[in-house]
Design a protein around this motif. Structure first.
Motif, PDB file in Angstrom:
ATOM      1  N   SER A 136      47.958  40.378  43.228  1.00  0.00           N
ATOM      2  CA  SER A 136      46.517  40.527  43.012  1.00  0.00           C
ATOM      3  C   SER A 136      45.775  41.165  44.180  1.00  0.00           C
ATOM      4  CB  SER A 136      45.901  39.151  42.736  1.00  0.00           C
ATOM      5  OG  SER A 136      46.078  38.307  43.872  1.00  0.00           O
ATOM      6  N   GLY A 137      46.455  41.339  45.309  1.00  0.00           N
ATOM      7  CA  GLY A 137      45.794  41.926  46.462  1.00  0.00           C
ATOM      8  C   GLY A 137      45.001  40.958  47.316  1.00  0.00           C
TER       9      GLY A 137
ATOM     10  N   PRO B 169      47.430  37.679  52.180  1.00  0.00           N
ATOM     11  CA  PRO B 169      48.814  37.180  52.166  1.00  0.00           C
ATOM     12  C   PRO B 169      48.922  35.685  52.452  1.00  0.00           C
ATOM     13  CG  PRO B 169      48.719  39.272  53.326  1.00  0.00           C
ATOM     14  CD  PRO B 169      47.293  38.877  53.039  1.00  0.00           C
ATOM     15  N   ALA B 170      48.008  35.141  53.260  1.00  0.00           N
ATOM     16  CA  ALA B 170      48.037  33.706  53.548  1.00  0.00           C
ATOM     17  C   ALA B 170      47.760  32.897  52.284  1.00  0.00           C
ATOM     18  CB  ALA B 170      47.011  33.359  54.631  1.00  0.00           C
ATOM     19  N   VAL B 171      46.889  33.420  51.434  1.00  0.00           N
ATOM     20  CA  VAL B 171      46.590  32.751  50.166  1.00  0.00           C
ATOM     21  C   VAL B 171      47.816  32.775  49.263  1.00  0.00           C
ATOM     22  CG1 VAL B 171      45.188  32.860  48.063  1.00  0.00           C
ATOM     23  CG2 VAL B 171      44.134  33.240  50.309  1.00  0.00           C
TER      24      VAL B 171
ATOM     25  N   ALA C 104      39.074  34.731  42.596  1.00  0.00           N
ATOM     26  CA  ALA C 104      38.668  35.754  41.622  1.00  0.00           C
ATOM     27  C   ALA C 104      39.843  36.632  41.186  1.00  0.00           C
ATOM     28  CB  ALA C 104      37.548  36.616  42.210  1.00  0.00           C
ATOM     29  N   VAL C 105      40.952  35.980  40.841  1.00  0.00           N
ATOM     30  CA  VAL C 105      42.130  36.712  40.364  1.00  0.00           C
ATOM     31  C   VAL C 105      42.087  36.758  38.837  1.00  0.00           C
ATOM     32  CG1 VAL C 105      44.647  36.788  40.282  1.00  0.00           C
ATOM     33  CG2 VAL C 105      43.489  35.954  42.348  1.00  0.00           C
ATOM     34  N   PRO C 106      42.029  37.944  38.243  1.00  0.00           N
ATOM     35  CA  PRO C 106      41.969  38.038  36.773  1.00  0.00           C
ATOM     36  C   PRO C 106      43.271  37.581  36.118  1.00  0.00           C
ATOM     37  CG  PRO C 106      42.173  40.224  37.758  1.00  0.00           C
ATOM     38  CD  PRO C 106      41.953  39.274  38.884  1.00  0.00           C
ATOM     39  N   MET C 107      43.192  37.164  34.880  1.00  0.00           N
ATOM     40  CA  MET C 107      44.328  36.584  34.179  1.00  0.00           C
ATOM     41  C   MET C 107      45.465  37.585  33.968  1.00  0.00           C
ATOM     42  SD  MET C 107      43.773  33.367  33.702  1.00  0.00           S
ATOM     43  CE  MET C 107      45.006  32.965  32.463  1.00  0.00           C
ATOM     44  N   HIS C 108      45.152  38.864  33.914  1.00  0.00           N
ATOM     45  CA  HIS C 108      46.214  39.829  33.628  1.00  0.00           C
ATOM     46  C   HIS C 108      47.049  40.173  34.857  1.00  0.00           C
ATOM     47  CE1 HIS C 108      43.028  42.516  35.156  1.00  0.00           C
ATOM     48  NE2 HIS C 108      44.010  43.339  35.479  1.00  0.00           N
TER      49      HIS C 108
ATOM     50  N   ALA D  56      43.343  27.212  39.465  1.00  0.00           N
ATOM     51  CA  ALA D  56      42.526  26.940  40.649  1.00  0.00           C
ATOM     52  C   ALA D  56      42.519  28.132  41.605  1.00  0.00           C
ATOM     53  CB  ALA D  56      43.040  25.693  41.364  1.00  0.00           C
ATOM     54  N   PHE D  57      43.684  28.727  41.839  1.00  0.00           N
ATOM     55  CA  PHE D  57      43.727  29.915  42.703  1.00  0.00           C
ATOM     56  C   PHE D  57      42.944  31.062  42.077  1.00  0.00           C
ATOM     57  CE2 PHE D  57      47.126  27.930  45.141  1.00  0.00           C
ATOM     58  CZ  PHE D  57      46.926  28.457  46.416  1.00  0.00           C
TER      59      PHE D  57
END
Length: 251
Positions: A120-121, A124-126, A110-114, A104-105
């Motif tokens: 992931s950049g 920070p709150a996320v 848009a965080v790639p699987m690798h 879900a995150f």
């Protein structure tokens, strides 16, 4: 994100989301019966009945958590079939919950699987919220799930190791009514956080603090240390009453 389906009027009757929702609704009705019987045993001072009811009450909360995850992952506004398959492929129930949160995150930010989410950049709150949810899964959901497994597999007095080749030691005493009930409420709110995260990032941003606040308030008394007064109230009045000291006044 509750059990009703008013927001899904166009789904066919045989859609998996509807079927999982019906399973969940029936289990919730069963939980109410388990709670009623549990209180009756407390009222009667029936020690064997209380011990049995604690196990059945906790078992119902664990089964509801499992059914709730199935409903969440089959929401047509959320995961695609590949994501659902990957979540279902996780080894244990707690791993499935964690996978659902992870996917879900990645979906919403848009965080790639690798990449690890914390590397992931993203904001920070996320990252902080991701860590909070994983911590709650381990701290609040895991004990219910593991307890459910031991109860369902008959490990009521002695616990077995994972391969069931030897005994680990005596089983923990079952939780009392308040500890079970409050953990159930925590899981309900935690599940709502995960469900919202899967289907709507703006709603997640809007609702997270409210739901996390409810969980934090419940955690103040989650171990049910005020159970003796609760028990005394039920036995003296014939119905449960909340003692003034049990009201939520913060930690």
């Amino acid at each position: 994100m509750q059990n009703g389906q008013a927001g899904y009027p166009k789904l066919p009757a045989d859609h998996p989301f509807r079927k999982h929702s019906q399973n969940l609704s029936t289990l919730v009705s069963g939980l109410r019966q388990a709670e009623r019987i549990h209180k009756q045993m407390i009222r009667q001072g029936d020690a064997p009945g209380i011990a049995f009811s604690r196990r059945m009450h906790s078992l119902m909360v664990g089964m509801i958590a499992e059914a709730r995850l199935r409903k969440i992952t089959h929401d047509p506004n959320g995961f695609n079939e590949r994501e659902r398959t990957l979540v279902a492929g996780s080894k244990s129930q707690i791993d499935r919950w964690k996978s659902a949160v992870d996917f879900a995150f990645r979906r919403q930010y848009a965080v790639p699987m690798h990449l690890e989410i914390q590397d992931s950049g993203v904001d920070p709150a996320v990252i902080s919220r991701h860590g909070i949810i994983i911590e709650m899964l381990d701290g609040d959901l895991r004990p219910i799930i593991e307890g459910r497994n031991k109860t369902a597999h008959g490990q009521w007095v002695w616990e077995l190791n994972n391969s069931e080749t030897s005994f680990k030691g005596r089983a923990a005493e079952p939780m009392n009514y308040l500890a079970i009930s409050r953990r159930g409420e925590v899981i309900d709110n935690l599940a709502e956080i995960v469900h919202i995260l899967i289907v709507s990032e703006p709603a997640f941003q809007r609702e997270f603090d409210r739901l996390y606040g409810k969980i934090s308030s419940l955690r103040c008394t989650i171990d049910g240390n005020d159970y003796p007064q609760f028990e005394a109230n039920i036995r003296s009045s014939g119905r449960p009453r909340i003692h003034p000291e049990m009201k939520d006044e913060g930690c």
